[in-house]
Design an enzyme around this catalytic site. Structure first.
Site, PDB file in Angstrom:
ATOM      1  N   SER A 158       0.867  -1.178   0.000  1.00 52.05           N
ATOM      2  CA  SER A 158       0.000   0.000   0.000  1.00 52.05           C
ATOM      3  C   SER A 158       0.897   1.219   0.000  1.00 52.05           C
ATOM      4  O   SER A 158       2.088   1.119   0.342  1.00 52.05           O
ATOM      5  CB  SER A 158      -0.859  -0.010   1.268  1.00 52.05           C
ATOM      6  OG  SER A 158      -1.444   1.259   1.493  1.00 52.05           O
TER       7      SER A 158
ATOM      8  N   TYR B  65      -2.389  -0.003  10.703  1.00 52.70           N
ATOM      9  CA  TYR B  65      -2.318  -0.347   9.273  1.00 52.70           C
ATOM     10  C   TYR B  65      -0.954   0.032   8.690  1.00 52.70           C
ATOM     11  O   TYR B  65      -0.325  -0.758   7.982  1.00 52.70           O
ATOM     12  CB  TYR B  65      -3.433   0.363   8.507  1.00 52.70           C
ATOM     13  CG  TYR B  65      -3.517  -0.037   7.047  1.00 52.70           C
ATOM     14  CD1 TYR B  65      -4.024  -1.275   6.667  1.00 52.70           C
ATOM     15  CD2 TYR B  65      -3.106   0.837   6.036  1.00 52.70           C
ATOM     16  CE1 TYR B  65      -4.118  -1.640   5.327  1.00 52.70           C
ATOM     17  CE2 TYR B  65      -3.196   0.491   4.694  1.00 52.70           C
ATOM     18  CZ  TYR B  65      -3.705  -0.758   4.346  1.00 52.70           C
ATOM     19  OH  TYR B  65      -3.792  -1.110   3.017  1.00 52.70           O
TER      20      TYR B  65
HETATM   21  P1  NAD Z   1     -11.481  -6.211  -0.317  1.00 52.47           P
HETATM   22  O1  NAD Z   1     -12.028  -6.350   1.055  1.00 52.47           O
HETATM   23  O2  NAD Z   1     -12.412  -5.874  -1.415  1.00 52.47           O
HETATM   24  O3  NAD Z   1     -10.701  -7.532  -0.693  1.00 52.47           O
HETATM   25  C1  NAD Z   1     -10.031  -8.298   0.289  1.00 52.47           C
HETATM   26  C2  NAD Z   1     -10.545  -9.717   0.290  1.00 52.47           C
HETATM   27  O4  NAD Z   1      -9.843 -10.417   1.324  1.00 52.47           O
HETATM   28  C3  NAD Z   1     -12.040  -9.857   0.592  1.00 52.47           C
HETATM   29  O5  NAD Z   1     -12.643 -10.642  -0.405  1.00 52.47           O
HETATM   30  C4  NAD Z   1     -12.088 -10.555   1.963  1.00 52.47           C
HETATM   31  O6  NAD Z   1     -13.165 -11.438   2.068  1.00 52.47           O
HETATM   32  C5  NAD Z   1     -10.755 -11.268   1.985  1.00 52.47           C
HETATM   33  N1  NAD Z   1     -10.249 -11.522   3.335  1.00 52.47           N
HETATM   34  C6  NAD Z   1     -10.197 -10.682   4.383  1.00 52.47           C
HETATM   35  N2  NAD Z   1      -9.673 -11.280   5.454  1.00 52.47           N
HETATM   36  C7  NAD Z   1      -9.385 -12.553   5.077  1.00 52.47           C
HETATM   37  C8  NAD Z   1      -8.824 -13.676   5.734  1.00 52.47           C
HETATM   38  N3  NAD Z   1      -8.458 -13.627   7.025  1.00 52.47           N
HETATM   39  N4  NAD Z   1      -8.663 -14.827   5.037  1.00 52.47           N
HETATM   40  C9  NAD Z   1      -9.039 -14.897   3.741  1.00 52.47           C
HETATM   41  N5  NAD Z   1      -9.577 -13.874   3.071  1.00 52.47           N
HETATM   42  C10 NAD Z   1      -9.750 -12.712   3.725  1.00 52.47           C
HETATM   43  O7  NAD Z   1     -10.322  -5.101  -0.178  1.00 52.47           O
HETATM   44  P2  NAD Z   1      -9.181  -4.599  -1.211  1.00 52.47           P
HETATM   45  O8  NAD Z   1      -9.158  -3.118  -1.086  1.00 52.47           O
HETATM   46  O9  NAD Z   1      -9.313  -5.234  -2.526  1.00 52.47           O
HETATM   47  O10 NAD Z   1      -7.876  -5.142  -0.449  1.00 52.47           O
HETATM   48  C11 NAD Z   1      -6.897  -5.932  -1.052  1.00 52.47           C
HETATM   49  C12 NAD Z   1      -5.506  -5.474  -0.602  1.00 52.47           C
HETATM   50  O11 NAD Z   1      -5.276  -4.145  -1.088  1.00 52.47           O
HETATM   51  C13 NAD Z   1      -5.303  -5.406   0.910  1.00 52.47           C
HETATM   52  O12 NAD Z   1      -4.052  -5.961   1.226  1.00 52.47           O
HETATM   53  C14 NAD Z   1      -5.330  -3.914   1.191  1.00 52.47           C
HETATM   54  O13 NAD Z   1      -4.584  -3.581   2.344  1.00 52.47           O
HETATM   55  C15 NAD Z   1      -4.691  -3.365  -0.070  1.00 52.47           C
HETATM   56  N6  NAD Z   1      -4.935  -1.942  -0.329  1.00 52.47           N
HETATM   57  C16 NAD Z   1      -6.200  -1.462  -0.435  1.00 52.47           C
HETATM   58  C17 NAD Z   1      -6.400  -0.097  -0.653  1.00 52.47           C
HETATM   59  C18 NAD Z   1      -7.783   0.502  -0.763  1.00 52.47           C
HETATM   60  O14 NAD Z   1      -7.910   1.723  -0.682  1.00 52.47           O
HETATM   61  N7  NAD Z   1      -8.815  -0.288  -0.928  1.00 52.47           N
HETATM   62  C19 NAD Z   1      -5.289   0.752  -0.773  1.00 52.47           C
HETATM   63  C20 NAD Z   1      -4.009   0.230  -0.682  1.00 52.47           C
HETATM   64  C21 NAD Z   1      -3.849  -1.130  -0.456  1.00 52.47           C
END
Ligand code: NAD
Length: 262
Positions: A142, A155
């Site tokens: 991130s 985080y």
């Molecule tokens: P999201 O919640 O849409 O996708 C994450 C998925 O992980 C979900 O489907 C959830 O069910 C699954 N999940 C959560 N905990 C779990 C566990 N213990 N075991 C198995 N599955 C699990 O969110 P996203 O934004 O797509 O996040 C994906 C990655 O991107 C993360 O690592 C997040 O930190 C990173 N990220 C997100 C953003 C943002 O703004 N959304 C920004 C930077 C980085």
């Protein structure tokens, strides 16, 4: 396709960025195993892709669940070439002053269990298979892995720790396995927070205008979506396109350059 005869495991592939990576990988010819904790999201992925995507319901916080996903890759698709650690939790930028000691204590355990331990256990499960194929790992970090302000202290610390996982494993697993990371910026997804902090029932996109915040605070002034970030995973995942690259993080956030005053 750029990922023809490639097999990938993608954690958190049920929604958001992980779902976008899954879709792009399939488009490029890969076969994918998705590990996610949501049965509903997994059923949707199976319906959408048929045989090219297999799903495993479980938690990245358990080694056995990571190992099950890797076994499915081996047994159904003949091996593993790319492990993508991506499932994560956010802390909704809770500040130190706004957090109770109990929230910090239990929230740390829950958030680090997914964002850091989940990556280590996933790597442990995937490494024996990746050694055989000279494959690679790609971890989702991130902007918060590189800069303050992309979350609260839990985080930001967890994503900085993720960078440590990447650098140490790149060192340990060379020369057989490459290990890299992608650092996306904000996007409206289903991203949740720890239950222990009462942050699990609303997604980031509903809680704050994340797109607008990124647009107004980044130099490029754009409102990114998950699809904007997937090409780096194809590049790093492909043995042909990045065979010299390990231990690196590709910063896709644009936050390294401050916004120019109007
Ligand atoms: P999201 O919640 O849409 O996708 C994450 C998925 O992980 C979900 O489907 C959830 O069910 C699954 N999940 C959560 N905990 C779990 C566990 N213990 N075991 C198995 N599955 C699990 O969110 P996203 O934004 O797509 O996040 C994906 C990655 O991107 C993360 O690592 C997040 O930190 C990173 N990220 C997100 C953003 C943002 O703004 N959304 C920004 C930077 C980085």
């Amino acid at each position: 396709g750029r990922l023809e005869s490639t097999v990938a495991v993608i954690t958190g592939g049920g929604s958001g960025l992980g779902a976008a990576i899954t879709s792009r990988f399939v488009e490029e010819g890969a076969r994918v195993v998705v590990l996610d904790r949501s049965a509903e999201k997994l059923a949707a992925a199976e319906n959408r892709y048929g045989g090219t995507v297999r799903t495993v319901r479980g938690s990245v916080t358990a080694f056995a669940d990571n190992a099950r996903a890797c076994s499915v890759a081996e047994n159904e698709f003949g091996g593993l070439d790319v492990f993508i650690g991506n499932a994560g939790l956010w802390d909704f930028s809770r500040t130190l002053f706004d957090s109770t000691p109990e929230h910090l204590d239990a929230g740390f355990d829950e958030l680090f269990a997914v964002n850091v331990k989940g990556y280590v256990l996933g790597a442990k499960a995937a490494a024996p298979l990746l050694r055989r194929t000279r494959g690679n790992m790609v971890f989702t970090l991130s902007n918060a892995a590189l800069y303050p302000g992309g979350g609260g202290v839990l985080y930001t610390a967890s994503k900085h720790a993720g960078l440590g996982v990447v650098r140490q494993l790149a060192y340990e697993l060379a020369p057989e396995i490459r290990v890299n990371a992608v650092a996306p910026g904000g996007m409206a997804t289903d991203l949740r927070g720890p239950e222990a902090m009462d942050l699990s029932d609303q997604p980031i996109g509903a809680a704050i205008p994340i797109g607008k915040i990124v647009r107004e605070n980044s130099a490029l002034g754009i409102e990114p979506c998950a699809e904007d970030y997937v090409e780096a995973y194809v590049l790093l995942g492909s043995g042909r396109e990045s065979r010299t690259v390990t231990g690196t993080v590709i910063d896709l956030s644009g936050f390294g350059i401050p916004r120019r005053p109007a």
